[in-house]
Enzyme design. Structure first.
Site, PDB file in Angstrom:
ATOM      1  CG  ASP A  49      -5.375 -13.344  -1.480  1.00 47.35           C
ATOM      2  OD1 ASP A  49      -5.207 -12.266  -1.923  1.00 47.35           O
ATOM      3  OD2 ASP A  49      -5.286 -13.643  -0.366  1.00 47.35           O
TER       4      ASP A  49
ATOM      5  CB  ILE B 240       0.523 -14.789   4.457  1.00 50.65           C
ATOM      6  CG1 ILE B 240       1.285 -14.813   3.022  1.00 50.65           C
ATOM      7  CG2 ILE B 240       0.090 -13.318   4.621  1.00 50.65           C
ATOM      8  CD1 ILE B 240       2.442 -13.799   2.880  1.00 50.65           C
TER       9      ILE B 240
ATOM     10  CB  CYS C  67     -11.405 -13.075   4.641  1.00 53.12           C
ATOM     11  SG  CYS C  67     -12.441 -13.153   3.169  1.00 53.12           S
TER      12      CYS C  67
ATOM     13  NE  ARG D 277     -15.677  -9.163   1.015  1.00 49.16           N
ATOM     14  CZ  ARG D 277     -14.694  -9.371   1.558  1.00 49.16           C
ATOM     15  NH1 ARG D 277     -14.659 -10.431   2.609  1.00 49.16           N
ATOM     16  NH2 ARG D 277     -13.633  -8.486   1.580  1.00 49.16           N
TER      17      ARG D 277
ATOM     18  NE  ARG E 143      -6.888  -6.981   6.727  1.00 48.50           N
ATOM     19  CZ  ARG E 143      -6.620  -6.599   7.936  1.00 48.50           C
ATOM     20  NH1 ARG E 143      -7.646  -6.559   8.661  1.00 48.50           N
ATOM     21  NH2 ARG E 143      -5.416  -6.338   8.256  1.00 48.50           N
TER      22      ARG E 143
ATOM     23  CE  LYS F  93     -10.820  -9.139  -3.026  1.00 43.06           C
ATOM     24  NZ  LYS F  93     -10.547  -8.617  -1.676  1.00 43.06           N
ATOM     25  CG  ASN F  94      -7.245  -7.806  -3.302  1.00 43.83           C
ATOM     26  OD1 ASN F  94      -8.482  -7.516  -2.484  1.00 43.83           O
ATOM     27  ND2 ASN F  94      -6.341  -8.971  -2.915  1.00 43.83           N
TER      28      ASN F  94
ATOM     29  NE  ARG G 212      -6.924 -10.414   7.254  1.00 48.02           N
ATOM     30  CZ  ARG G 212      -7.703 -10.194   6.115  1.00 48.02           C
ATOM     31  NH1 ARG G 212      -8.798 -10.653   6.057  1.00 48.02           N
ATOM     32  NH2 ARG G 212      -6.757  -9.599   4.999  1.00 48.02           N
ATOM     33  N   PRO G 213      -4.299  -8.055  12.556  1.00 49.17           N
ATOM     34  CG  PRO G 213      -1.830  -7.400  13.430  1.00 49.17           C
ATOM     35  CD  PRO G 213      -3.053  -8.434  12.643  1.00 49.17           C
ATOM     36  CB  ILE G 214      -4.757  -2.066  11.253  1.00 53.56           C
ATOM     37  CG1 ILE G 214      -5.168  -1.555  12.549  1.00 53.56           C
ATOM     38  CG2 ILE G 214      -5.890  -2.965  10.342  1.00 53.56           C
ATOM     39  CD1 ILE G 214      -6.435  -0.620  12.230  1.00 53.56           C
ATOM     40  CG  ASP G 215       0.944  -4.228  13.894  1.00 55.50           C
ATOM     41  OD1 ASP G 215       0.150  -4.809  13.380  1.00 55.50           O
ATOM     42  OD2 ASP G 215       2.107  -4.323  14.208  1.00 55.50           O
ATOM     43  CD  GLN G 216       4.006  -3.075  10.936  1.00 55.18           C
ATOM     44  OE1 GLN G 216       5.160  -2.458  10.584  1.00 55.18           O
ATOM     45  NE2 GLN G 216       4.024  -3.414  12.358  1.00 55.18           N
TER      46      GLN G 216
HETATM   47  C1  EPZ Z   1      -4.427  -8.023   1.453  1.00 62.00           C
HETATM   48  O1  EPZ Z   1      -4.951  -7.988   2.656  1.00 62.00           O
HETATM   49  C2  EPZ Z   1      -5.574  -8.420   0.690  1.00 62.00           C
HETATM   50  N1  EPZ Z   1      -6.682  -7.833   0.897  1.00 62.00           N
HETATM   51  C3  EPZ Z   1      -5.722 -10.067   1.047  1.00 62.00           C
HETATM   52  O2  EPZ Z   1      -6.511 -10.557   0.027  1.00 62.00           O
HETATM   53  C4  EPZ Z   1      -4.489 -10.564   0.847  1.00 62.00           C
HETATM   54  O3  EPZ Z   1      -4.616 -11.695   1.403  1.00 62.00           O
HETATM   55  C5  EPZ Z   1      -3.026  -9.807   1.604  1.00 62.00           C
HETATM   56  O4  EPZ Z   1      -3.119  -8.444   1.109  1.00 62.00           O
HETATM   57  C6  EPZ Z   1      -2.102 -10.507   1.468  1.00 62.00           C
HETATM   58  O5  EPZ Z   1      -1.556 -10.519   0.020  1.00 62.00           O
HETATM   59  C7  EPZ Z   1      -6.812  -6.534   0.296  1.00 62.00           C
HETATM   60  O6  EPZ Z   1      -6.398  -6.125  -0.502  1.00 62.00           O
HETATM   61  C8  EPZ Z   1      -8.123  -5.977   0.725  1.00 62.00           C
HETATM   62  P1  EPZ Z   1      -1.515  -7.746   4.694  1.00 62.00           P
HETATM   63  P2  EPZ Z   1      -3.977  -7.157   4.096  1.00 62.00           P
HETATM   64  O7  EPZ Z   1      -1.322  -6.522   5.467  1.00 62.00           O
HETATM   65  O8  EPZ Z   1      -3.486  -5.905   3.498  1.00 62.00           O
HETATM   66  C9  EPZ Z   1      -0.035  -9.202   8.861  1.00 62.00           C
HETATM   67  C10 EPZ Z   1      -8.281 -11.679  -0.637  1.00 62.00           C
HETATM   68  O9  EPZ Z   1      -8.796 -12.770  -0.881  1.00 62.00           O
HETATM   69  N2  EPZ Z   1      -0.135  -7.662   9.330  1.00 62.00           N
HETATM   70  O10 EPZ Z   1      -0.617  -7.897   3.602  1.00 62.00           O
HETATM   71  O11 EPZ Z   1      -4.856  -7.329   5.165  1.00 62.00           O
HETATM   72  C11 EPZ Z   1      -1.215  -9.941   8.551  1.00 62.00           C
HETATM   73  O12 EPZ Z   1      -1.860 -10.288   9.924  1.00 62.00           O
HETATM   74  C12 EPZ Z   1      -7.941 -10.933   0.616  1.00 62.00           C
HETATM   75  O13 EPZ Z   1      -8.526 -11.236  -1.607  1.00 62.00           O
HETATM   76  C13 EPZ Z   1       0.033  -7.024  10.496  1.00 62.00           C
HETATM   77  O14 EPZ Z   1       0.485  -7.932  11.285  1.00 62.00           O
HETATM   78  O15 EPZ Z   1      -2.935  -8.210   4.308  1.00 62.00           O
HETATM   79  C14 EPZ Z   1      -0.807 -10.994   7.605  1.00 62.00           C
HETATM   80  O16 EPZ Z   1      -0.416 -11.864   8.619  1.00 62.00           O
HETATM   81  C15 EPZ Z   1      -7.871 -11.845   1.694  1.00 62.00           C
HETATM   82  N3  EPZ Z   1       0.083  -5.924  10.881  1.00 62.00           N
HETATM   83  C16 EPZ Z   1       0.403 -10.094   7.035  1.00 62.00           C
HETATM   84  O17 EPZ Z   1       0.755  -9.005   7.798  1.00 62.00           O
HETATM   85  C17 EPZ Z   1      -0.504  -4.965   9.966  1.00 62.00           C
HETATM   86  O18 EPZ Z   1      -0.581  -3.939  10.370  1.00 62.00           O
HETATM   87  C18 EPZ Z   1       0.057  -9.727   5.881  1.00 62.00           C
HETATM   88  O19 EPZ Z   1      -0.958  -8.836   5.794  1.00 62.00           O
HETATM   89  C19 EPZ Z   1      -0.860  -5.520   8.570  1.00 62.00           C
HETATM   90  C20 EPZ Z   1      -0.763  -6.811   8.385  1.00 62.00           C
END
Ligand code: EPZ
Length: 435
Positions: A307, A329, A117, A399, A93, A22-23, A122-126
């Site tokens: 996950d 995480i 979810c 999903r 997301r 999926k991811n 879950r910010p997107i600042d990065q």
């Molecule tokens: C992806 O989410 C997956 N989703 C998630 O899977 C998975 O839990 C996650 O990666 C971690 O492996 C998809 O791929 C669609 P991250 P993502 O950016 O990209 C913080 C599932 O069950 N962060 O790696 O949103 C964030 O808050 C789903 O399949 C920032 O601070 O995760 C988290 O604490 C659930 N700023 C950590 O980083 C940002 O700009 C990791 O998030 C981005 C993230």
């Protein structure tokens, strides 16, 4: 309202075929927008997230053809920048990948702030940091994300991620493949689906190197061409069936997997006394009669995947002794604990730590799927509990798991998808059962 109705006590036996990841799919489909040609993508999982993304791409002018159940062709030659179905975007997301692909292809992007979810902030600042470094002007207004390359073309940049982020790593990679010059992403995430995206882009003419390490280099190219690609098997779907086999005390051959991607899950299950035998593209899981307690700490890949955390939570309710789960995480990925408590689980949660007093038999109850993986955990708990468990909000589960009920029933689980008409409609609980 559709629910899963489960009667516990049956050990799972047999074979299960794992679908595409999926991811990986939810990044590869938006990335196809960069390609002025036909992308033939195989091993697409049949889940609602991929359906929604394909609908969004079609609204942007892509031609989507279904070759068979898991193979599609996407032709974005005539795709044009225009308003997309924001109501759909808001639901998943992964819609944030459209920022990178629209920016890379059109020089401009408008998406909704991502949905998906909800387990903490879950910010997107990065993501925004990366797009800005590539030369885009990015703003967030009224729930939308606007990004614009200011009439020019994105340019390469050196980007250090403050947080190891799967989404930001992939989104920046997507935006960088058509930028002028070289982009270096440092402190990059290393998940298997990141390597899969890089391999997809390279098969379409991109030049991405180092995916799977913490430093990814992208040399921008002028244009991508069509091609074909097959998505890797889903690491988390496979892990979910492995834990289900262990929890029910059964014996399941999990097929169409890459055992290396499952190493951490296999190792943790072996610590509980579960037998895990690895073959070339499958793993055999044999449940132990007495599960041992273990400690789990979720980390970025190759650590134990977040996950898989809820699924382990359900399993450890059955293990003898006290287990500790540390969520490395997310801020709040223990919402499912309240649902397990309805089934008799004894769990204390303090911030990112859950302490599970195992060794007790769970009892069936009406429970909710709080999110995708929490929902899978409730199904695992229901299959182990005495009596009937009804799981609501199963749309979360649908999903991310293709044919979840069908695959579990084929392994002997007593689970059905049942539609309960709303009380208001009929005033009674007339049940229409689907196998
Ligand atoms: C992806 O989410 C997956 N989703 C998630 O899977 C998975 O839990 C996650 O990666 C971690 O492996 C998809 O791929 C669609 P991250 P993502 O950016 O990209 C913080 C599932 O069950 N962060 O790696 O949103 C964030 O808050 C789903 O399949 C920032 O601070 O995760 C988290 O604490 C659930 N700023 C950590 O980083 C940002 O700009 C990791 O998030 C981005 C993230």
């Amino acid at each position: 309202m559709d629910k899963y109705v489960i009667h516990g006590g049956t050990a799972l036996h047999g074979e299960v075929e794992i679908s595409g990841a999926k991811n990986a799919a939810v990044a590869i489909i938006p990335a196809a927008l960069l390609v002025e040609g036909v992308c033939r993508i195989e091993n697409i999982p049949q889940i609602s997230d991929t359906d929604m993304l394909l609908t969004i791409l079609a609204e942007l002018g892509a031609r989507v053809s279904y070759i068979n159940r898991t193979t599609i062709e996407i032709d974005c030659t005539d795709a044009r920048y225009q308003d997309a179905p924001y109501d759909l975007m808001r639901k998943i997301r992964a819609s944030y990948y459209l920022i990178g692909s629209m920016l890379g292809r059109f020089g401009s992007a408008k998406t909704t702030m991502p949905g998906g979810c909800n387990f903490g902030v879950r910010p997107i600042d990065q993501h925004i940091k990366g797009m800005t470094a590539l030369g885009a002007d990015v703003s967030v207004k009224n729930g939308f994300v606007y990004a614009d390359a200011l009439g020019g073309r994105l340019h390469g940049a050196r980007i250090y991620l403050d947080k190891v982020s799967v989404g930001a790593t992939m989104n920046i990679m997507i935006a960088a493949v058509l930028a002028s010059g070289r982009t270096i992403i440092e402190n990059a995430a290393r998940e298997p689906h990141i390597v899969d995206l890089a391999n997809f882009l390279n098969s379409m003419g991109a030049d991405v190197r180092g995916a799977g390490t913490d430093t990814i280099k992208v040399n921008g190219v002028e244009k991508l061409h069509g091609g074909s690609y097959s998505i890797i098997p889903d690491q988390i779907e496979a892990g979910t069936y492995m834990v289900a086999a262990a929890a029910t005390g059964g014996e399941v051959l999990v097929k169409n997997v890459i055992p290396k991607h499952l190493e951490c899950i296999s190792a943790k299950l072996r610590e509980t006394g579960t037998i895990v035998q690895e073959y070339e593209d499958s793993v055999l899981v044999k449940g132990a009669s007495n599960l041992r307690r273990v400690n789990v700490k979720t980390m970025p890949y190759p650590g134990f995947p977040t996950d898989m955390q809820p699924q382990m939570g359900a399993l450890l309710c059955l293990a003898n002794g006290t287990s500790v789960i540390t969520e490395g995480i997310y801020d709040n990925r223990f919402k499912y604990v309240n649902e397990l408590r309805k089934m008799g689980a004894e769990i204390q949660v303090d911030g990112r730590i859950a302490i599970i007093e195992g060794g007790r038999r769970l009892t069936g109850a009406p429970v909710m799927a709080c999110d995708l993986r929490a929902g899978a955990a409730m199904v695992i708990a229901g299959m182990c509990a005495a009596g009937e468990t009804q799981v609501e909000d199963i749309h979360f589960i649908e999903r991310g798991y293709e044919n979840f009920v069908g695959k579990l029933r084929a392994l002997g689980a007593d689970i059905s998808l049942v539609s309960f008409p709303d009380e208001a409609e009929t005033g009674s609980d007339k049940i229409i059962a689907f196998g």
